[in-house]
Design a protein around this motif. Sequence first.
Motif, PDB file in Angstrom:
ATOM      1  N   ALA A  29       0.829  -1.208   0.000  1.00 56.58           N
ATOM      2  CA  ALA A  29       0.000   0.000   0.000  1.00 56.58           C
ATOM      3  C   ALA A  29       0.860   1.253   0.000  1.00 56.58           C
ATOM      4  N   VAL A  30       1.947   1.239   0.772  1.00 63.67           N
ATOM      5  CA  VAL A  30       2.843   2.397   0.808  1.00 63.67           C
ATOM      6  C   VAL A  30       3.548   2.557  -0.531  1.00 63.67           C
ATOM      7  N   ALA A  31       4.039   1.453  -1.082  1.00 62.40           N
ATOM      8  CA  ALA A  31       4.721   1.522  -2.376  1.00 62.40           C
ATOM      9  C   ALA A  31       3.796   2.092  -3.454  1.00 62.40           C
ATOM     10  N   LYS A  32       2.557   1.666  -3.447  1.00 66.39           N
ATOM     11  CA  LYS A  32       1.592   2.167  -4.436  1.00 66.39           C
ATOM     12  C   LYS A  32       1.355   3.666  -4.259  1.00 66.39           C
ATOM     13  N   ALA A  33       1.259   4.094  -3.007  1.00 64.82           N
ATOM     14  CA  ALA A  33       1.058   5.527  -2.746  1.00 64.82           C
ATOM     15  C   ALA A  33       2.254   6.338  -3.227  1.00 64.82           C
ATOM     16  N   PHE A  34       3.455   5.827  -3.007  1.00 63.16           N
ATOM     17  CA  PHE A  34       4.664   6.519  -3.466  1.00 63.16           C
ATOM     18  C   PHE A  34       4.668   6.649  -4.988  1.00 63.16           C
ATOM     19  N   VAL A  35       4.318   5.547  -5.663  1.00 55.80           N
ATOM     20  CA  VAL A  35       4.336   5.546  -7.129  1.00 55.80           C
ATOM     21  C   VAL A  35       3.236   6.446  -7.683  1.00 55.80           C
ATOM     22  N   ASP A  36       2.026   6.302  -7.167  1.00 57.94           N
ATOM     23  CA  ASP A  36       0.896   7.088  -7.681  1.00 57.94           C
ATOM     24  C   ASP A  36       1.122   8.587  -7.513  1.00 57.94           C
ATOM     25  N   THR A  39       8.765   7.624  -9.737  1.00 51.66           N
ATOM     26  CA  THR A  39       9.155   7.095  -8.432  1.00 51.66           C
ATOM     27  C   THR A  39       8.979   5.587  -8.435  1.00 51.66           C
ATOM     28  N   VAL A  40       9.965   4.875  -7.906  1.00 47.69           N
ATOM     29  CA  VAL A  40       9.910   3.421  -7.782  1.00 47.69           C
ATOM     30  C   VAL A  40       9.502   3.089  -6.355  1.00 47.69           C
ATOM     31  N   GLY A  41       8.492   2.236  -6.221  1.00 46.08           N
ATOM     32  CA  GLY A  41       8.014   1.907  -4.879  1.00 46.08           C
ATOM     33  C   GLY A  41       9.030   1.143  -4.066  1.00 46.08           C
ATOM     34  N   MET A  42       9.459  -0.018  -4.577  1.00 48.09           N
ATOM     35  CA  MET A  42      10.470  -0.829  -3.887  1.00 48.09           C
ATOM     36  C   MET A  42      11.330  -1.515  -4.921  1.00 48.09           C
ATOM     37  N   TRP A  62       3.341  -7.756  -7.344  1.00 47.87           N
ATOM     38  CA  TRP A  62       3.813  -6.374  -7.207  1.00 47.87           C
ATOM     39  C   TRP A  62       4.417  -5.870  -8.518  1.00 47.87           C
ATOM     40  N   TYR A  63       5.145  -6.761  -9.183  1.00 46.97           N
ATOM     41  CA  TYR A  63       5.771  -6.388 -10.461  1.00 46.97           C
ATOM     42  C   TYR A  63       4.704  -6.049 -11.491  1.00 46.97           C
ATOM     43  N   GLU A  64       3.679  -6.905 -11.582  1.00 46.28           N
ATOM     44  CA  GLU A  64       2.613  -6.671 -12.549  1.00 46.28           C
ATOM     45  C   GLU A  64       1.831  -5.408 -12.201  1.00 46.28           C
ATOM     46  N   GLU A  65       1.713  -5.111 -10.926  1.00 52.01           N
ATOM     47  CA  GLU A  65       0.977  -3.926 -10.481  1.00 52.01           C
ATOM     48  C   GLU A  65       1.778  -2.643 -10.676  1.00 52.01           C
ATOM     49  N   GLY A  66       3.080  -2.779 -10.847  1.00 50.52           N
ATOM     50  CA  GLY A  66       3.931  -1.617 -11.076  1.00 50.52           C
ATOM     51  C   GLY A  66       4.472  -0.970  -9.824  1.00 50.52           C
ATOM     52  N   ASP A 115       9.999  -2.363  -8.751  1.00 45.18           N
ATOM     53  CA  ASP A 115      10.857  -1.801  -9.800  1.00 45.18           C
ATOM     54  C   ASP A 115      10.594  -2.445 -11.173  1.00 45.18           C
ATOM     55  N   PRO A 116      10.154  -1.679 -12.166  1.00 49.76           N
ATOM     56  CA  PRO A 116       9.897  -2.228 -13.504  1.00 49.76           C
ATOM     57  C   PRO A 116      11.145  -2.826 -14.152  1.00 49.76           C
ATOM     58  N   GLN A 117      12.328  -2.426 -13.689  1.00 51.95           N
ATOM     59  CA  GLN A 117      13.558  -2.966 -14.251  1.00 51.95           C
ATOM     60  C   GLN A 117      14.156  -4.063 -13.363  1.00 51.95           C
ATOM     61  N   PHE A 118      13.307  -4.668 -12.542  1.00 55.50           N
ATOM     62  CA  PHE A 118      13.775  -5.792 -11.744  1.00 55.50           C
ATOM     63  C   PHE A 118      14.364  -6.856 -12.669  1.00 55.50           C
ATOM     64  N   GLY A 119      15.425  -7.445 -12.227  1.00 58.25           N
ATOM     65  CA  GLY A 119      16.091  -8.467 -13.033  1.00 58.25           C
ATOM     66  C   GLY A 119      17.363  -7.955 -13.650  1.00 58.25           C
ATOM     67  N   THR A 120      17.439  -6.644 -13.852  1.00 65.80           N
ATOM     68  CA  THR A 120      18.663  -6.063 -14.419  1.00 65.80           C
ATOM     69  C   THR A 120      19.357  -5.135 -13.437  1.00 65.80           C
ATOM     70  N   ARG A 121      18.676  -4.812 -12.342  1.00 70.95           N
ATOM     71  CA  ARG A 121      19.270  -3.895 -11.357  1.00 70.95           C
ATOM     72  C   ARG A 121      20.344  -4.600 -10.533  1.00 70.95           C
ATOM     73  N   THR A 122      21.422  -3.899 -10.294  1.00 75.77           N
ATOM     74  CA  THR A 122      22.444  -4.356  -9.362  1.00 75.77           C
ATOM     75  C   THR A 122      22.293  -3.576  -8.060  1.00 75.77           C
TER      76      THR A 122
END
Length: 559
Positions: free
Chosen positions: A213-220, A229-232, A283-287, A290-297
Motif C-alpha cells: 500500500a505504501v509503495a503504491k502511494a509513493f508511485v501514484d 518514483t519506484v516503490g520498492m 507487485w511487479y505486474e501492479e507496477g 521496480d519495472p527494471q527488476f532483473g537487471t538492477r544491481t
Amino acid sequence: MRKISRRSFLKAATVACALTALTACGGGDESAAVSVAKDENGAYVDTLTITLGRFAEPSAAALFPEGQTFEDNAYTRYIESKLNVDLVDSFEAGGDAFTNQLATCVASGELPDIMTVISYDTFVEMVNNGLTYDMTDVYEEYASDYIKSLYDSYDGRCLSMATFDGRLMGIPGTNPDNSVPVLCWMRKDWLDKLGINPDPDGDLCITLDDIAAVAKAFVDANVGGGNSTVGMAFSGNDIGDAMCIANAMGGYIDRWIENPDGTMSWSTLAPEVKAAWAKMNEWYEEGILDPQFGTRTTDDINAMMINNELGIVFGAWHIPDWRLSSVKALVPEAEYIAYTVADDNGIVHAYHENAAERFLVVSKDCKYPQVAVEILNILYDDLARATAETAPEVIAYINAGGHNEGRPYYMEVLPANNPSIYYTEHMAVINGEMTPEETTIAENRGSSQAILDYLKDPQNVTEETLGGWHFYESRIIGLGASIDALEKNGNAEWITPKYPPTTPTSEQKKATLDKTELEAYVAIVTGAQPIDYFDTFVSEWKRLGGDAIAQEVQEYFAQ
C-alpha cells in the motif's frame, strides 16, 4: 573428527613469578610448547616473539596515524606493554592476496604462530591436514571469565563450529547479528509528506500488504518528484535480496534446515518461497516493484536512492552506517524509518545467522599457544571497556575513526546480545541516564557522543554530524524495531539453520545450482515464467546435484 575432504619492551624490573607451565594438547606438537616466566604484573620476563599472518587492507592502513603501521600501532604497543610480546608479521595482505597467502600456507604446511582465517572451508582444511594447535585446554585455562561468557551467550552455536571430535581446534570470531531480523526501510519524509502511517498501533511491525500500500502511494503520487518514483526495489543478481519477503511468508533463502527426521532441506525449495516469489510477481505486474527488476544491481539501487527515486529498501539494522548515509549526504531531506515484517498471523519469522565468523588459528608448531588467548583477552575484554585513562593511545585511535582492522586479529568477539547493548546504552545516553563515558563498550562512547552532537540540530545535518545521524538511524531506529519493539511485541519465531563447509559435490555443482536459482527467481517475478515453473525449478535443482549435496550435508552433521 569431522572431515571434508620490533619493538623492544623494557623488561619489568620486578621479580619473576612462578613459571607458567604449558604442555601441548591433543592436536598440537607436544614438543612445541615451552615453559616461560612472568613477572608479578603478568608480563613475560623475556620478550616473546610471535609471528602473525595479518589481514591488511589499504583502507585500514590509511587510518593509522602518521608513522604507524600494522606491525607498530596503538594495539600492538598496548599488547606489548601488557605481555612483553613482540608481534612480527610473517605476511600482510588483503582481499584475494590474503586468500592466496592462506592457500600457500596450507600447501606448504607452514603457518605463522597465529593467523585469522576468513573461510570456514580453509579452516576445516587446516584442521584435516593437522596444521592447527588443539586449543581445548589452552582456552579453558587462559580465556578470561568475560571472554568465556561471550562465547557461552551463543548457547554453543559458535564454539561448535570450531570443535572436531570434541576438541577445540581454533577460536571463532562471533557474529552477534545472528539475533536480528531483516528490516523494511521506508522514506519517512515521504510518508509524512503524503500523510501515511503504515503502523497505526506503533509497534514497528507491518505486513506485506502494508508495504504494498505504501509503495503504491509513493508511485501514484510520484513523491520523488522526478521522471518516476519506484516503490520498492531488489537486486536482480542476488536471490538473497528478497529474504525479508520470504521470511514474511514463513520461508528462508539459501539456508540448510534440519528436518525433524534428521534429513536436510535447502530452504529455497520450500512452498513458502514459491509464495514469496508469487507475491513479488503480483507487485511487479501492479507496477509497485521496480519495472527494471532483473537487471538492477545493488549499485543501481543505491544510485536510485541517491537520485531520490526509490522509497522502500530491505536490509539489516546497520545499513544506515554505510548504505543510507551516502543517501543522506546527497539528499539532506531524506529520513528513514524501519519496520519488522510479519506474516498474516502477526509472526515475524527470523533465522540465526552463522554465530561463528572467521577463525583464529594457532599453528601446531607454536611454542607459546597461550599467547593467542592472552591477546584475545586484551583485545576483546580489557580494551572493550578501556578508557582514555587506561588505554589513551587506543582510545584516541578509535575516537579518530580508526578501523577495527587495525587490530592484530581480523575478527570480532562480542556477546550474542550485542545489538541489544547498542540500543539500550545509546538510548540511556539520549535520555540522560548515562554519559557516553559510562557506556560499557569503547565503540559506544564515540557513537553515542556523535548522536548527542547530531541531536543538537537534527534538522540540519552537516558533514560533521552525518556520523551522528547514521548512528542514530542504525542504533536507535534500526535496533529500535528489530530489538526493542520485537522483544516487547513477543511475536518472533526463530529457526537455527545449519552451516556446513563446502562439500565435494557443492564444490563442483554449486555455481550451476546458484545460476539455476537466480534464473528461476527472475523469470517468475517478472512473469517470464508462470508461478508453477517453481516446481520445475525444484526438480531441476535436485537433478543437477542438489540432492547429492543435501545427502553430504546430512552425513557431515551426523558424524
